[in-house]
Design a protein around this motif. Structure first.
Motif, PDB file in Angstrom:
ATOM      1  N   GLY A  89      -9.902   0.423  36.400  1.00  0.00           N
ATOM      2  CA  GLY A  89      -9.268  -0.871  36.662  1.00  0.00           C
ATOM      3  C   GLY A  89      -7.810  -0.699  37.080  1.00  0.00           C
ATOM      4  N   VAL A  90      -7.099   0.171  36.362  1.00  0.00           N
ATOM      5  CA  VAL A  90      -5.693   0.455  36.692  1.00  0.00           C
ATOM      6  C   VAL A  90      -5.593   1.062  38.098  1.00  0.00           C
ATOM      7  CG1 VAL A  90      -3.693   1.888  36.087  1.00  0.00           C
ATOM      8  CG2 VAL A  90      -4.985   0.716  34.286  1.00  0.00           C
ATOM      9  N   LEU A  91      -6.487   1.996  38.401  1.00  0.00           N
ATOM     10  CA  LEU A  91      -6.469   2.665  39.705  1.00  0.00           C
ATOM     11  C   LEU A  91      -6.769   1.689  40.846  1.00  0.00           C
ATOM     12  CD1 LEU A  91      -6.162   5.315  41.250  1.00  0.00           C
ATOM     13  CD2 LEU A  91      -8.583   5.770  40.787  1.00  0.00           C
ATOM     14  N   LYS A  92      -7.750   0.814  40.649  1.00  0.00           N
ATOM     15  CA  LYS A  92      -8.079  -0.182  41.678  1.00  0.00           C
ATOM     16  C   LYS A  92      -6.893  -1.104  41.946  1.00  0.00           C
ATOM     17  CE  LYS A  92     -13.074  -0.346  41.004  1.00  0.00           C
ATOM     18  NZ  LYS A  92     -14.207  -1.141  40.497  1.00  0.00           N
ATOM     19  N   LYS A  93      -6.236  -1.546  40.871  1.00  0.00           N
ATOM     20  CA  LYS A  93      -5.065  -2.420  41.018  1.00  0.00           C
ATOM     21  C   LYS A  93      -3.941  -1.692  41.763  1.00  0.00           C
ATOM     22  CE  LYS A  93      -1.852  -5.286  38.437  1.00  0.00           C
ATOM     23  NZ  LYS A  93      -1.386  -5.740  37.137  1.00  0.00           N
ATOM     24  N   LEU A  94      -3.691  -0.458  41.375  1.00  0.00           N
ATOM     25  CA  LEU A  94      -2.650   0.339  42.030  1.00  0.00           C
ATOM     26  C   LEU A  94      -2.962   0.530  43.515  1.00  0.00           C
ATOM     27  CD1 LEU A  94      -0.121   2.157  41.980  1.00  0.00           C
ATOM     28  CD2 LEU A  94      -1.641   4.037  41.349  1.00  0.00           C
ATOM     29  N   CYS A  95      -4.206   0.858  43.827  1.00  0.00           N
ATOM     30  CA  CYS A  95      -4.594   1.071  45.230  1.00  0.00           C
ATOM     31  C   CYS A  95      -4.428  -0.200  46.052  1.00  0.00           C
ATOM     32  CB  CYS A  95      -6.031   1.583  45.324  1.00  0.00           C
ATOM     33  SG  CYS A  95      -6.198   3.308  44.836  1.00  0.00           S
ATOM     34  N   ASN A  96      -4.842  -1.328  45.502  1.00  0.00           N
ATOM     35  CA  ASN A  96      -4.693  -2.596  46.220  1.00  0.00           C
ATOM     36  C   ASN A  96      -3.226  -2.907  46.492  1.00  0.00           C
ATOM     37  OD1 ASN A  96      -7.436  -3.167  46.441  1.00  0.00           O
ATOM     38  ND2 ASN A  96      -7.499  -4.242  44.483  1.00  0.00           N
ATOM     39  N   GLU A  97      -2.382  -2.760  45.464  1.00  0.00           N
ATOM     40  CA  GLU A  97      -0.954  -3.038  45.628  1.00  0.00           C
ATOM     41  C   GLU A  97      -0.313  -2.066  46.621  1.00  0.00           C
ATOM     42  OE1 GLU A  97       1.057  -3.204  41.847  1.00  0.00           O
ATOM     43  OE2 GLU A  97      -0.400  -4.622  41.038  1.00  0.00           O
ATOM     44  N   ALA A  98      -0.657  -0.783  46.505  1.00  0.00           N
ATOM     45  CA  ALA A  98      -0.084   0.216  47.411  1.00  0.00           C
ATOM     46  C   ALA A  98      -0.512  -0.031  48.844  1.00  0.00           C
ATOM     47  CB  ALA A  98      -0.479   1.626  46.960  1.00  0.00           C
ATOM     48  N   ASN A  99      -1.783  -0.324  49.062  1.00  0.00           N
ATOM     49  CA  ASN A  99      -2.266  -0.574  50.423  1.00  0.00           C
ATOM     50  C   ASN A  99      -1.598  -1.786  51.046  1.00  0.00           C
ATOM     51  OD1 ASN A  99      -3.989   1.632  50.740  1.00  0.00           O
ATOM     52  ND2 ASN A  99      -5.641   0.595  49.659  1.00  0.00           N
ATOM     53  N   LYS A 100      -1.399  -2.850  50.267  1.00  0.00           N
ATOM     54  CA  LYS A 100      -0.699  -4.038  50.777  1.00  0.00           C
ATOM     55  C   LYS A 100       0.734  -3.688  51.175  1.00  0.00           C
ATOM     56  CE  LYS A 100      -3.255  -7.475  48.137  1.00  0.00           C
ATOM     57  NZ  LYS A 100      -3.206  -8.393  46.989  1.00  0.00           N
ATOM     58  N   ALA A 101       1.438  -2.992  50.281  1.00  0.00           N
ATOM     59  CA  ALA A 101       2.834  -2.638  50.550  1.00  0.00           C
ATOM     60  C   ALA A 101       2.952  -1.664  51.719  1.00  0.00           C
ATOM     61  CB  ALA A 101       3.472  -2.039  49.295  1.00  0.00           C
ATOM     62  N   LEU A 102       2.099  -0.673  51.745  1.00  0.00           N
ATOM     63  CA  LEU A 102       2.188   0.345  52.792  1.00  0.00           C
ATOM     64  C   LEU A 102       1.755  -0.178  54.157  1.00  0.00           C
ATOM     65  CD1 LEU A 102       0.882   3.396  50.768  1.00  0.00           C
ATOM     66  CD2 LEU A 102       3.221   3.010  51.564  1.00  0.00           C
ATOM     67  N   SER A 103       0.844  -1.145  54.187  1.00  0.00           N
ATOM     68  CA  SER A 103       0.396  -1.681  55.480  1.00  0.00           C
ATOM     69  C   SER A 103       1.538  -2.362  56.223  1.00  0.00           C
ATOM     70  CB  SER A 103      -0.772  -2.647  55.289  1.00  0.00           C
ATOM     71  OG  SER A 103      -0.332  -3.810  54.609  1.00  0.00           O
ATOM     72  N   LYS A 104       2.551  -2.811  55.483  1.00  0.00           N
ATOM     73  CA  LYS A 104       3.723  -3.440  56.099  1.00  0.00           C
ATOM     74  C   LYS A 104       4.660  -2.409  56.716  1.00  0.00           C
ATOM     75  CE  LYS A 104       3.505  -7.187  52.795  1.00  0.00           C
ATOM     76  NZ  LYS A 104       4.090  -7.754  51.586  1.00  0.00           N
ATOM     77  N   THR A 105       4.574  -1.154  56.262  1.00  0.00           N
ATOM     78  CA  THR A 105       5.499  -0.126  56.736  1.00  0.00           C
ATOM     79  C   THR A 105       4.902   0.796  57.790  1.00  0.00           C
ATOM     80  OG1 THR A 105       4.887   1.478  55.024  1.00  0.00           O
ATOM     81  CG2 THR A 105       6.636  -0.082  54.479  1.00  0.00           C
ATOM     82  N   ILE A 106       3.586   0.689  57.999  1.00  0.00           N
ATOM     83  CA  ILE A 106       2.925   1.566  58.970  1.00  0.00           C
ATOM     84  C   ILE A 106       3.213   1.060  60.378  1.00  0.00           C
ATOM     85  CG2 ILE A 106       0.698   2.387  59.817  1.00  0.00           C
ATOM     86  CD1 ILE A 106      -0.298   2.248  56.917  1.00  0.00           C
ATOM     87  N   THR A 107       3.735   1.936  61.214  1.00  0.00           N
ATOM     88  CA  THR A 107       4.044   1.575  62.595  1.00  0.00           C
ATOM     89  C   THR A 107       2.805   1.740  63.464  1.00  0.00           C
ATOM     90  OG1 THR A 107       4.661   3.816  63.220  1.00  0.00           O
ATOM     91  CG2 THR A 107       6.404   2.427  62.277  1.00  0.00           C
ATOM     92  N   SER A 108       2.872   1.231  64.681  1.00  0.00           N
ATOM     93  CA  SER A 108       1.735   1.390  65.594  1.00  0.00           C
ATOM     94  C   SER A 108       1.508   2.870  65.902  1.00  0.00           C
ATOM     95  CB  SER A 108       1.972   0.610  66.884  1.00  0.00           C
ATOM     96  OG  SER A 108       3.146   1.068  67.516  1.00  0.00           O
ATOM     97  N   GLU A 109       2.564   3.671  65.911  1.00  0.00           N
ATOM     98  CA  GLU A 109       2.432   5.110  66.126  1.00  0.00           C
ATOM     99  C   GLU A 109       1.666   5.760  64.982  1.00  0.00           C
ATOM    100  OE1 GLU A 109       2.795   8.875  67.891  1.00  0.00           O
ATOM    101  OE2 GLU A 109       3.087   6.875  68.715  1.00  0.00           O
ATOM    102  N   ASP A 110       1.968   5.340  63.730  1.00  0.00           N
ATOM    103  CA  ASP A 110       1.281   5.885  62.559  1.00  0.00           C
ATOM    104  C   ASP A 110      -0.179   5.471  62.500  1.00  0.00           C
ATOM    105  OD1 ASP A 110       3.661   7.012  61.625  1.00  0.00           O
ATOM    106  OD2 ASP A 110       4.169   5.223  60.453  1.00  0.00           O
ATOM    107  N   SER A 111      -0.487   4.285  62.992  1.00  0.00           N
ATOM    108  CA  SER A 111      -1.843   3.743  62.834  1.00  0.00           C
ATOM    109  C   SER A 111      -2.914   4.591  63.535  1.00  0.00           C
ATOM    110  CB  SER A 111      -1.907   2.299  63.332  1.00  0.00           C
ATOM    111  OG  SER A 111      -1.684   2.264  64.728  1.00  0.00           O
ATOM    112  N   LYS A 112      -2.531   5.426  64.477  1.00  0.00           N
ATOM    113  CA  LYS A 112      -3.538   6.262  65.138  1.00  0.00           C
ATOM    114  C   LYS A 112      -4.131   7.304  64.202  1.00  0.00           C
ATOM    115  CE  LYS A 112      -0.343   9.670  67.085  1.00  0.00           C
ATOM    116  NZ  LYS A 112       0.248  10.174  68.297  1.00  0.00           N
ATOM    117  N   TYR A 113      -3.479   7.547  63.059  1.00  0.00           N
ATOM    118  CA  TYR A 113      -3.987   8.515  62.095  1.00  0.00           C
ATOM    119  C   TYR A 113      -4.911   7.889  61.061  1.00  0.00           C
ATOM    120  CZ  TYR A 113      -0.274  11.303  64.083  1.00  0.00           C
ATOM    121  OH  TYR A 113       0.530  11.964  64.957  1.00  0.00           O
ATOM    122  N   ILE A 114      -5.026   6.585  61.061  1.00  0.00           N
ATOM    123  CA  ILE A 114      -5.859   5.888  60.080  1.00  0.00           C
ATOM    124  C   ILE A 114      -7.252   5.711  60.651  1.00  0.00           C
ATOM    125  CG2 ILE A 114      -6.171   3.746  58.787  1.00  0.00           C
ATOM    126  CD1 ILE A 114      -3.115   3.384  58.981  1.00  0.00           C
TER     127      ILE A 114
END
Length: 115
Positions: A89-114
């Protein structure tokens, strides 16, 4: 392997002085460090030799992250059911929060690696 085969007599004395180029994989050469890194899951990133603003390449950060998460997965898999569910449960919450925060910082250049 070649040394053992030579000792067992599979090659004549003069026939194996060096390894032919077509038997050497590119990933075993010094050139491999200059190319993009691809892991077993298909993640493609710059080589470990490249660097970004934080001083580490994407491939290096990916390896560090997966190593840490693999250790966590090993420990969680050996825990009893109650502790496993708690930490999952802790890990799922952490992953959701991290993915939300990190998706705001990923540039279009970075997105080619996803993928």
């Amino acid at each position: 392997m070649i040394k053992v085969m030579r000792l067992l007599g599979y090659f004549g004395e003069e026939s194996m002085r060096s390894i032919l180029d077509h038997y050497i994989l590119k990933r075993w050469t010094l050139e491999a460090r200059k190319r993009e890194a691809v892991d077993v899951d298909g993640f493609v990133g710059p080589s470990a030799a490249s660097e970004n603003d934080a001083g580490k390449g994407i491939a290096m950060r990916y390896r560090e992250t997966t190593a840490m998460l693999n250790q966590l997965a090993t420990n969680m898999s050996m825990a009893d059911e109650k502790d496993y569910n708690k930490w999952m449960g802790v890990l799922k919450k952490l992953c959701n929060e991290a993915n939300k925060a990190l998706s705001k910082t990923i540039t279009s250049e970075d997105s080619k690696y996803i993928h």
